[in-house]
Design a protein around this motif. Structure first.
Motif, short mmCIF file in Angstrom:
data_model
loop_
_atom_site.label_atom_id
_atom_site.label_comp_id
_atom_site.label_asym_id
_atom_site.label_seq_id
_atom_site.Cartn_x
_atom_site.Cartn_y
_atom_site.Cartn_z
N TRP A 37 2.82 9.14 -3.61
CA TRP A 37 2.31 8.47 -4.81
C TRP A 37 3.28 7.41 -5.33
O TRP A 37 2.87 6.40 -5.90
N PRO A 145 -2.49 7.07 -12.67
CA PRO A 145 -3.14 7.50 -11.43
C PRO A 145 -4.66 7.45 -11.47
O PRO A 145 -5.30 7.42 -10.41
N ALA A 165 -0.86 13.03 -11.79
CA ALA A 165 -0.85 12.88 -10.33
C ALA A 165 -0.57 14.18 -9.62
O ALA A 165 -0.77 14.28 -8.40
#
Length: 493
Positions: A37, A145, A165
């Motif tokens: 991420w 996110p 996330a």
């Protein structure tokens, strides 16, 4: 079993106790997710995988010996940049700060470490925490996110993004005007600002609180068991008090007959977007159907109050910047410099009048809330805004137009929580703010838990981008259930 990074703290502790999971595999799963991420989110600072796994192995050994260290042994947790951790620099989100290692853990970090939490990373924030965005002169711009073109809010920007996330279950933010609750609302997580002094913090400051940022009220309450322990370094800390944080599910029973004020107009600032208003009205209807009495609440914050607090904070920041060498001042985010330097001509009389608005805000807030057991309102009047903007207005002379629902409760020292309640047509989260009387921290958590039980299921949290999901599937740790062999653990787990 669900993906390990999605499990709540209580679920993890029960799995450790039953020997179904190891802190090592959980920490590895969180690290794998963060590695995929982070090129997009920029939520972490001082992410140290090897140190994290070393902590996890030590925790695993304690669980194998049936001797967990504390309430959070083996649970991954992050700490906001501005909360000192021993031996690490505390940049405060700005390139202007000298990177001097901190001499000791600040109280929230110390409490988590004592409880066995795996402090695997710190989280990003804007310059000096004076923005509700993830824009920073030191950190890369944090993203949301749910929509990578949007910001997570701030100033606990990285913490909000990390929680949404799936960077483990526990995150600590700070809040002086909405910096926990705003990113919680915009990222679709729970963010709790306790009564001032409930969680000791260093350095203390008027209205400044540390608090949990999690995916559930249950995990926020579990963190409060640890964070709300005494620490002499906070001169504004509340006296030690036993609070049964685990007694959350009595909220539904308590609802009948409780009076809730419904605040849909803050009195100033940005107008409430129709989708936000509709979501809060629907949340109020759910509580009303469960037996609560919901009554409209008149606005109480005035333009003079909001502007006065803004002008005082400008002068404070202006003085802080003036104390820096010129070369360091030049490194501060231009928006912050323009905002702070606008106070240069403020007279002593104007500064006194500005400072007085803090007390006026406190007085008006307490009086307005006195007729109710709890208050319902939006957290923010809008959903998440563009990640490249410093604030929703992007105007340093109108920077606080979005905090009119949150900042009053910092000044009144009341506990206040953001709990996810809906999503916009564009799929962006909307948070419900529930505020209670000063010192009724448990009551606010109980009301938030009751709302969690009443609301319809919300969409699942966002996954890593599609191109990364294939890599994650290949790297996902394999877990094998081990025959249960109970290990002593604190009773409230």
């Amino acid at each position: 079993m669900s993906e390990l990074h999605t499990l709540g703290a209580t679920q993890l502790l029960r799995a450790y106790m039953a020997r179904q999971l190891s802190p090592v595999e959980v920490m590895q799963a969180v690290l794998d997710l963060a590695a995929r991420w982070e090129p997009q989110l920029h939520a972490t600072y001082l992410l140290r995988p090897e140190a994290a796994l070393e902590q996890a192995r030590a925790s695993e050994a304690r669980w194998q010996q049936r001797a967990p260290q504390g309430w959070l042994d083996g649970v991954p947790a992050t700490i906001k940049d501005n909360i000192a951790t021993a031996g690490d620099p505390t940049p405060l989100g700005t390139a202007a700060t000298a990177l001097v290692p901190a001499a000791a853990d600040a109280p929230p970090a110390a409490r988590l470490r004592e409880a066995g939490a795996l402090l695997w990373s710190k989280t990003t924030m804007p310059d000096f925490g004076m923005l509700s965005s993830g824009l920073s002169s030191f950190h890369a711009t944090a993203r949301n996110p749910w929509d990578l073109s949007k910001g997570p809010g701030g100033s606990s920007a990285g913490a909000g993004a990390a929680a949404a996330a799936g960077y483990g279950p526990l995150h600590v933010g700070t809040d002086i005007g909405g910096s926990i609750r705003l990113p919680a609302s915009w990222c679709g997580i729970v963010g709790f600002k306790p009564s001032l002094g409930r969680i000791p913090i260093d350095p203390p400051y008027t209205g400044r609180c540390a608090g949990p940022m999690t995916r559930s009220v249950e995990d926020a309450a579990l963190m409060m068991m640890v964070l709300a322990q005494p620490d002499a370094r906070d001169c504004m800390a509340l006296p030690p008090q036993f609070i049964a944080w685990e007694q959350l599910d009595t909220g539904l029973e308590r609802l009948r007959g409780l009076r809730f004020g419904l605040l849909l107009d803050a009195g100033c600032g940005l107008p409430v977007a129709p989708e936000v208003r509709q979501a809060i009205e629907h949340a109020a209807t759910l509580l009303e159907k469960a037996g609560a009495i919901v009554e409209p609440m008149a606005p109480f914050l005035t333009r003079d109050m909001l502007d006065g607090m803004d002008h005082f904070w400008r002068m404070r920041s202006h003085m802080d910047l003036q104390a820096l060498p010129a070369a360091q001042q030049d490194k501060v985010l231009p928006f912050i410099r323009q905002w702070a330097d606008s106070a240069d001509g403020l007279t002593a009389a104007a500064l006194f009048a500005a400072q007085h608005q803090f007390f006026r805000t406190r007085q008006a807030t307490v009086q307005a809330c006195a007729a109710f057991d709890y208050v319902l309102s939006p957290v923010a009047p809008i959903t998440a805004f563009d990640a490249q903007l410093a604030s929703p207005t992007n105007d340093p002379l109108r920077p606080l137009e979005h905090i009119a629902f949150t900042v009053p409760f910092n000044m009144s020292e009341q506990p206040s929580i953001s709990v996810p309640c809906a999503q916009s047509a564009q799929g962006l989260p909307i948070g419900l703010q529930i505020t209670g009387p000063r010192f009724d921290d448990l009551g606010v958590l109980q009301m938030a838990r009751a709302f969690e039980q009443l609301r319809a299921p919300l969409p699942p949290y966002p996954s890593a981008p599609a191109a990364l999901q294939r890599d994650m599937a290949q790297a996902a740790p394999q877990t094998t259930a081990i025959a249960a062999d109970p290990i002593p653990v604190p009773a409230a787990v």
